[in-house]
Design an enzyme around this catalytic site. Sequence first.
Site, PDB file in Angstrom:
ATOM      1  N   ASN A   9       0.864  -1.179   0.000  1.00 31.05           N
ATOM      2  CA  ASN A   9       0.000   0.000   0.000  1.00 31.05           C
ATOM      3  C   ASN A   9       0.905   1.234   0.000  1.00 31.05           C
ATOM      4  O   ASN A   9       1.535   1.539   1.007  1.00 31.05           O
ATOM      5  CB  ASN A   9      -0.881  -0.030   1.266  1.00 31.05           C
ATOM      6  CG  ASN A   9      -1.699   1.230   1.429  1.00 31.05           C
ATOM      7  OD1 ASN A   9      -1.801   2.047   0.508  1.00 31.05           O
ATOM      8  ND2 ASN A   9      -2.289   1.398   2.599  1.00 31.05           N
ATOM      9  N   LYS A  11       0.070   4.311  -0.257  1.00 34.99           N
ATOM     10  CA  LYS A  11      -0.570   5.495   0.357  1.00 34.99           C
ATOM     11  C   LYS A  11      -0.368   6.741  -0.519  1.00 34.99           C
ATOM     12  O   LYS A  11      -0.304   6.616  -1.739  1.00 34.99           O
ATOM     13  CB  LYS A  11      -0.039   5.694   1.782  1.00 34.99           C
ATOM     14  CG  LYS A  11      -0.148   4.421   2.615  1.00 34.99           C
ATOM     15  CD  LYS A  11       0.079   4.643   4.080  1.00 34.99           C
ATOM     16  CE  LYS A  11       0.071   3.301   4.797  1.00 34.99           C
ATOM     17  NZ  LYS A  11       0.154   3.417   6.237  1.00 34.99           N
ATOM     18  N   HIS A  95      -9.170   0.583   5.173  1.00 34.51           N
ATOM     19  CA  HIS A  95      -7.901   0.848   5.850  1.00 34.51           C
ATOM     20  C   HIS A  95      -8.147   1.750   7.057  1.00 34.51           C
ATOM     21  O   HIS A  95      -8.990   2.651   7.012  1.00 34.51           O
ATOM     22  CB  HIS A  95      -6.910   1.500   4.874  1.00 34.51           C
ATOM     23  CG  HIS A  95      -5.516   1.537   5.421  1.00 34.51           C
ATOM     24  ND1 HIS A  95      -5.103   2.491   6.319  1.00 34.51           N
ATOM     25  CD2 HIS A  95      -4.466   0.716   5.224  1.00 34.51           C
ATOM     26  CE1 HIS A  95      -3.843   2.259   6.650  1.00 34.51           C
ATOM     27  NE2 HIS A  95      -3.433   1.185   6.000  1.00 34.51           N
ATOM     28  N   GLU A  97      -6.649   4.200   8.195  1.00 35.45           N
ATOM     29  CA  GLU A  97      -6.519   5.645   7.953  1.00 35.45           C
ATOM     30  C   GLU A  97      -7.801   6.198   7.337  1.00 35.45           C
ATOM     31  O   GLU A  97      -8.213   7.317   7.632  1.00 35.45           O
ATOM     32  CB  GLU A  97      -5.303   5.910   7.051  1.00 35.45           C
ATOM     33  CG  GLU A  97      -4.004   5.700   7.817  1.00 35.45           C
ATOM     34  CD  GLU A  97      -2.816   5.292   6.973  1.00 35.45           C
ATOM     35  OE1 GLU A  97      -2.858   5.418   5.746  1.00 35.45           O
ATOM     36  OE2 GLU A  97      -1.832   4.809   7.574  1.00 35.45           O
ATOM     37  N   GLU A 167      -5.069  -5.634  10.527  1.00 33.80           N
ATOM     38  CA  GLU A 167      -4.056  -4.602  10.744  1.00 33.80           C
ATOM     39  C   GLU A 167      -4.313  -3.907  12.083  1.00 33.80           C
ATOM     40  O   GLU A 167      -5.106  -2.955  12.152  1.00 33.80           O
ATOM     41  CB  GLU A 167      -4.100  -3.572   9.620  1.00 33.80           C
ATOM     42  CG  GLU A 167      -3.808  -4.139   8.252  1.00 33.80           C
ATOM     43  CD  GLU A 167      -3.258  -3.055   7.333  1.00 33.80           C
ATOM     44  OE1 GLU A 167      -2.157  -3.247   6.812  1.00 33.80           O
ATOM     45  OE2 GLU A 167      -3.914  -2.018   7.159  1.00 33.80           O
ATOM     46  N   GLY A 173       2.643   1.801  10.868  1.00 29.60           N
ATOM     47  CA  GLY A 173       3.546   2.937  10.730  1.00 29.60           C
ATOM     48  C   GLY A 173       4.254   3.312  12.015  1.00 29.60           C
ATOM     49  O   GLY A 173       4.880   4.370  12.105  1.00 29.60           O
ATOM     50  N   SER A 213       3.778  -2.667  10.319  1.00 28.95           N
ATOM     51  CA  SER A 213       5.234  -2.633  10.500  1.00 28.95           C
ATOM     52  C   SER A 213       5.930  -3.944  10.117  1.00 28.95           C
ATOM     53  O   SER A 213       6.886  -4.347  10.772  1.00 28.95           O
ATOM     54  CB  SER A 213       5.593  -2.221  11.936  1.00 28.95           C
ATOM     55  OG  SER A 213       5.121  -0.914  12.200  1.00 28.95           O
TER      56      SER A 213
HETATM   57  C1  PEP Z   1      -0.517  -0.143   6.295  1.00 30.98           C
HETATM   58  O1  PEP Z   1      -0.659   1.068   6.282  1.00 30.98           O
HETATM   59  O2  PEP Z   1      -1.381  -0.890   5.777  1.00 30.98           O
HETATM   60  C2  PEP Z   1       0.672  -0.689   6.937  1.00 30.98           C
HETATM   61  C3  PEP Z   1       0.677  -1.945   7.250  1.00 30.98           C
HETATM   62  O3  PEP Z   1       1.681   0.201   7.150  1.00 30.98           O
HETATM   63  P1  PEP Z   1       3.135  -0.122   7.787  1.00 30.98           P
HETATM   64  O4  PEP Z   1       3.627  -1.382   7.120  1.00 30.98           O
HETATM   65  O5  PEP Z   1       3.968   1.056   7.445  1.00 30.98           O
HETATM   66  O6  PEP Z   1       2.915  -0.305   9.247  1.00 30.98           O
END
Ligand code: PEP
Length: 251
Positions: A9, A11, A95, A97, A167, A173, A213
């Site tokens: 992703n 973003k 997601h 966000e 997630e 992040g 992460s």
């Molecule tokens: C995400 O935003 O879906 C995600 C998993 O981000 P990160 O790997 O940076 O934690």
Amino acid sequence: MRDKIVAGNWKMHKNAEETEDLLNELIDKLPSDAAVHIIVAPSFVNLASAVQHLEFTNINVAAQNMHQAKSGAFTGEVSAEMLTGIGVNSVILGHSERRAYFNETSEILKNKVDAALANDLVIIFCFGEELKDRQANTHFDLIEKQLSESLFHLQEKDWANIILAYEPVWAIGTGETASPEQAQEMHAFIRKTIDVKFGPAVSQNVAILYGGSVKPDNAKEIFSKPDVDGGLIGGAALKADDFVAIVKAAM
Ligand code: PEP
């Protein structure tokens, strides 16, 4: 046996030129015979060029969002039909966000899921608890609620187009990853929840990705857990070498 899936992703990162550069690097470095399904999700404005660029590769293109309406006066929005019209075959929905910053509720996501399925898009459906939920030990209830409110109205056949992505918000992040054991515990719970509602034909076949992460140095251990079928990758998907290493960890 379920196939592994690794999705990136991107973003709101990478302009047109940077998108092309990263795609070229991925084409060069990703194994073309990988027994892993690979998906990248660039921004809306770069989707059409990404589809063209990746036409003869094993890398699929997903959108990061879409609107639930077929068409209409929704300034700034993009419909499912617009995505399929440019050759995009999958979409990330839900997601954290989008839930947090754009007020996407379970009800809105349910409508987005239906619109995506009506256009035969594959959906990467994201959900996950916040830290406060885990601290209050309500995380399993919350996950069940997120799944039931947006996905429990589906029919068995619809699940051929659904990829789940657990997630935990506290791990996105932040550099903080769920331990492989925490991921497995939740993925097993998710599979059980799907099993109780839809039966084994759905629960044993649905892919459940972990996101939060994931990096080259922790991917292999997380992906080795029996109910973890790959990952949804944010930050590490923006560097070709890291993303390639994560794909290889899933092989
Ligand atoms: C995400 O935003 O879906 C995600 C998993 O981000 P990160 O790997 O940076 O934690």
